[in-house]
Design a protein around this motif. Sequence first.
Motif, mmCIF file in Angstrom:
data_model
loop_
_atom_site.group_PDB
_atom_site.id
_atom_site.type_symbol
_atom_site.label_atom_id
_atom_site.label_comp_id
_atom_site.label_asym_id
_atom_site.label_seq_id
_atom_site.Cartn_x
_atom_site.Cartn_y
_atom_site.Cartn_z
ATOM 1 N N UNK A 1 0.707 -1.409 -0.077
ATOM 2 C CA UNK A 1 0.399 -0.273 -0.096
ATOM 3 C C UNK A 1 0.781 1.270 -0.100
ATOM 4 N N UNK A 2 2.312 1.705 0.991
ATOM 5 C CA UNK A 2 3.197 2.127 0.473
ATOM 6 C C UNK A 2 3.388 2.010 -0.512
ATOM 7 N N UNK A 3 3.940 1.164 -1.356
ATOM 8 C CA UNK A 3 4.443 1.238 -2.293
ATOM 9 C C UNK A 3 3.920 2.353 -3.345
ATOM 10 N N UNK A 4 1.915 1.697 -3.450
ATOM 11 C CA UNK A 4 1.142 2.262 -4.606
ATOM 12 C C UNK A 4 0.516 3.890 -3.316
ATOM 13 N N UNK A 5 1.711 3.859 -2.853
ATOM 14 C CA UNK A 5 0.808 6.019 -2.359
ATOM 15 C C UNK A 5 -0.431 6.166 -1.652
ATOM 16 N N UNK A 6 -1.046 5.078 -1.280
ATOM 17 C CA UNK A 6 -2.434 4.767 -0.762
ATOM 18 C C UNK A 6 -2.545 4.270 0.767
ATOM 19 N N UNK A 7 -2.055 4.132 1.360
ATOM 20 C CA UNK A 7 -1.296 3.827 3.093
ATOM 21 C C UNK A 7 -2.831 3.402 3.798
ATOM 22 N N UNK A 8 -2.613 2.710 4.320
ATOM 23 C CA UNK A 8 -4.234 2.244 5.305
ATOM 24 C C UNK A 8 -4.538 4.057 5.470
ATOM 25 N N UNK A 9 -5.602 3.945 5.978
ATOM 26 C CA UNK A 9 -6.550 5.535 6.593
ATOM 27 C C UNK A 9 -6.073 6.599 5.695
ATOM 28 N N UNK A 10 -5.675 6.634 4.254
ATOM 29 C CA UNK A 10 -5.789 7.983 3.999
ATOM 30 C C UNK A 10 -6.317 7.433 2.566
ATOM 31 N N UNK A 11 -7.500 6.220 2.146
ATOM 32 C CA UNK A 11 -7.940 6.286 0.702
ATOM 33 C C UNK A 11 -9.262 6.426 0.256
ATOM 34 N N UNK A 12 -10.274 6.963 0.200
ATOM 35 C CA UNK A 12 -11.458 7.516 -0.085
ATOM 36 C C UNK A 12 -12.304 6.304 -0.406
ATOM 37 N N UNK A 13 -12.051 5.390 -0.517
ATOM 38 C CA UNK A 13 -13.121 4.125 -0.480
ATOM 39 C C UNK A 13 -12.872 3.023 0.498
ATOM 40 N N UNK A 14 -13.479 1.822 0.515
ATOM 41 C CA UNK A 14 -13.113 0.715 0.740
ATOM 42 C C UNK A 14 -11.678 -0.331 0.384
ATOM 43 N N UNK A 15 -11.137 -0.990 0.601
ATOM 44 C CA UNK A 15 -9.994 -1.525 0.282
ATOM 45 C C UNK A 15 -10.249 -3.353 0.668
ATOM 46 N N UNK A 16 -10.186 -3.899 0.285
ATOM 47 C CA UNK A 16 -10.300 -5.638 0.195
ATOM 48 C C UNK A 16 -9.005 -6.069 0.549
ATOM 49 N N UNK A 17 -9.126 -7.284 0.492
ATOM 50 C CA UNK A 17 -7.467 -8.315 0.710
ATOM 51 C C UNK A 17 -8.459 -10.016 0.248
ATOM 52 N N UNK A 18 -7.007 -10.527 -0.826
ATOM 53 C CA UNK A 18 -7.476 -11.635 -1.146
ATOM 54 C C UNK A 18 -6.400 -12.390 -1.352
ATOM 55 N N UNK A 19 -5.873 -13.150 -0.455
ATOM 56 C CA UNK A 19 -4.582 -13.476 0.234
ATOM 57 C C UNK A 19 -5.093 -15.042 0.105
ATOM 58 N N UNK A 20 -3.141 -15.728 0.281
ATOM 59 C CA UNK A 20 -3.389 -17.369 0.708
ATOM 60 C C UNK A 20 -2.056 -17.494 0.960
ATOM 61 N N UNK A 21 -2.523 -18.692 1.824
ATOM 62 C CA UNK A 21 -0.768 -19.361 2.810
ATOM 63 C C UNK A 21 -0.651 -21.073 2.575
ATOM 64 N N UNK A 22 0.256 -20.664 3.107
ATOM 65 C CA UNK A 22 0.769 -22.444 3.083
ATOM 66 C C UNK A 22 0.386 -22.836 4.427
#
Length: 953
Positions: free
Chosen positions: A107-128
């Motif tokens: 998110x920092x690389x995108x320039x949209x850290x948590x709390x600064x983005x005007x909209x909903x952010x989803x998380x889709x992930x996987x682990x072993x």
Amino acid sequence: MSEGSSGQETAAAVVGMAGRFPGAGSVSELWERLLQGKRAVRRFTAEELREAGVPDDLARHPSYVPMAAALDGIELFDADFFGVPSRDAQLTDPQQRLFLETCWAALEDAGHPPGRFDGRIGVFGSSSISTYLLGLVAAGEELPPDGISYPLLLGNDKDFLCTRVAHRLGLTGPAVTVQTACSSSLVAVHLAVQSLLAGECDMALAGGVSVSVPQRTGYLYREGGILSPDGRCRVFDASANGTVRGSGCGVVVLRRFDDAVTDRDRVSAVIRGSAVNNDGADKVGFTAPGTAGQVEVIREAVAVSGLPASAIGYVEAHGTGTALGDPIEVRALATAHAADGDPPKVCHLGSVKANLGHLDAAAGVTGLIKTVLVLREQVIPGQPDFTAPGPGIEAHLDHYRIPAEPVRPDSPVRAAAVSSFGLGGTNAHVVLAAPPRIEVRPAPTGTHLALLSARDAEALAMLAAGLRDWLADGPDIRLDDVAHTLFEGRTGFAARTALRAGSVSELVGLLGTVASGGTVPDDPAAAAWLAGGQLGPEAVGDRTHARRVALPGHPMRRRRHWIDVRPAHGPASVPRSPAPASQLAEQVREVLTRMLDAPELGPDDDFYDRGLDSMRAVETVTLLRDTTGLPMSFEEFDGLRTLSAVVERLTALAGAAVPDSPPSAGADPLPSTLPRAADGHRHLLSRIREGSAPGHVFMVPPAGGTIAAYIDLSRHMGDARTLWALTHPAGKPGQHRSVRDLARLYTSLIREVQPQGPYLLSGYSFGGSVAFEMAAELERDGQPVERVVMLDSHPPEAYIGGTVDGSAFLAAFPTLVGQILPGTTSGNDAGAPAARSVEEVIERIGDHTWSEAMKAELAGFFHTWQDNHEALKRWFPDRRLTSDIVVLAAEQEENRDIMRTLGIRGTERGLWTRHCSGRVDVLQVPGDHYSMIRSPENIRHLGAVFDRALRPE
């Protein structure tokens, strides 16, 4: 859809990336290693294998392959940055910790850290699978007699991978953990794109993580298996004989393409189409690849993209380096591309598994990241260990090339694709287009303000050093882009500086000054921001043509959080007889250091500073009771902050004398808790932080009666006065104490510490109302009160009118607990009768791992909360204060269900002016009534604003 159409209605832009890979701590380092053709798989020494627990006889077995692609530093984590208690961090699977850190970095690389983005952010992930947990289970470590504990379950179950990120970063879009074996993370990307296009979220994190524990181990080669006999993954090669294990993590940030362009994001590539399917039964076995399924998923993704197959110049293949799988994949690719009669003229193939090994749940997203870099940089890395095509592959080399060295194509690669095929048959394919060209922009003019902030001065210096080195050694970058990214794309932490520069080189010099601990002149235009407020965009400089760019993010200061497997031993929770006084100190130290993952904990170290929180305190009390055999209650423990204070209290409970010992150097003349008086109430006042400046701040407990939230808040305050906290006097359920009764009791206690005013009082919610009445009591006695600082306290008008019976409190309690303990179920099964007691409510909402002690503490909390709420309904001030009031008001609306059920009216905090002839200030703080003081991110802001409230201008 023709190639000429934009495809934007089905397009998602890749606007950020982050990852940690074997031999590469970032995406940029990964790219360098890919271009150099380096392999991360290495052979482990006999000593490394022994340290990892590999038996010598196994390591000497002729079929044992002591090789893998290891990930360094899996035991390290910046728990403080994310507000994770040290003990919780220790119990959490390193996969979940790594995924959390990587999501933040993306998110920092995108320039949209948590709390600064005007909209909903989803998380889709996987682990072993959590091999960390499996190792503990096998060794019997950290397991109570009745099975896996609740904290261990939450920290290691795959179900909580994405919800943990959403909770810690405050993300409100879908949080979905995806498990389709080694295609999981590319399926997660597909689902993230679908969620964006459906409007379920406005930005999405997608990725995966796979970490094997221990790292430095190999495997037994079995003929016919998928693992290589020599630890080499020779993808597409004639000598391909299997894959090898690797660990890593990758995350991408996605937005709808039009939104990314409008917001001037850095678009590295565009996902034009994706598809997911399963082989079904059309293959020789469950684990075998299926040609028909692969052909179909590739055709569908290409069709969705609207691009012809001929536009695809690179494919990142699943490519496991097996003699069976590689030919099937290349044949399926060729069949799918030829289906529309226009296959690629020249399409290069590659697979990152030859460099990094098979990253399992992180394999698909790692291949996607590589493909994004191919499109952005227009270079195709060479394929390690490729010498000649394998059988079944050479027939397709008219259209498909496998470069052994990096290739820069003669014409730009317009599109590329990624395949990931999971064991069990779930296939995923993604088609990407090159990023749009950035139009020529006028050169930036004038000066620009670069805003830097970090959690503290040390981190700020580290951040400045990283940015200085990045700008000095990195690619050409525009000053307005840097200023724009720092203004729009970074979280505002407490330690701040603002640097005014007219060129990048001038900014590099200023950053060097900050990095070395020097000072720079304060810019008048940044005064409000430097003081913790906001800054108007006009102060930064002309950003008309500026865009977000990649810049170093907040530095992580990781430390070791790990459970070292020890020889099996009896569980610590078996009740024991009370130990002799000489052994109590060692027993207490064993419990606390284990709970806090702090073996170096000293007798006077504050264990709340080491990560203890209210729920961990309940677990600690239970373990102390079971270990020492002494009847310590949570009330006895509440307010104690050091190992020596706990030993003293337990020694008193045991009826033994405290061992004589000389006072330590610089011993505190004031006890952490006042000695008990005959009335049994003096223990209710505890010093939770010793100050270096004269004066005292007294904190009144909220309706629940405990001070855990104040202890956490104290860690984020800068005010140098001594901080005291009161706790609620114990009593029987229904033993109502009025607000005035509590105020008189508390006033008598604080006057033993500070006989004369002026007094500084504070309280959260209900505590603020009691603090008001305490101020009134003091003013009646002629004592001055400096001010009352209320943390989101409702004015008394909010409680006027109506009655609330016991059933309303029982109905509201699950929602309240859910605010305090996120993840707790509502307990409201359809058709179930209303609960008749709080014990019944707790059984419905509780987890099977909740101890009886925790249930008892929650029941006590309920009765105290109910009694205090009813006290508020009966209270109204009978005089106006002459002292000042500062209200720290939550920005977000309080939970309406609780307010409606309990008959609390929505009122403006400014109504306190009706009850005060002094000054009333209302300061906004992030969060709602509950998260303002419980969210790790919000409480840092609250601490800074609280400091200002204690010393207003």
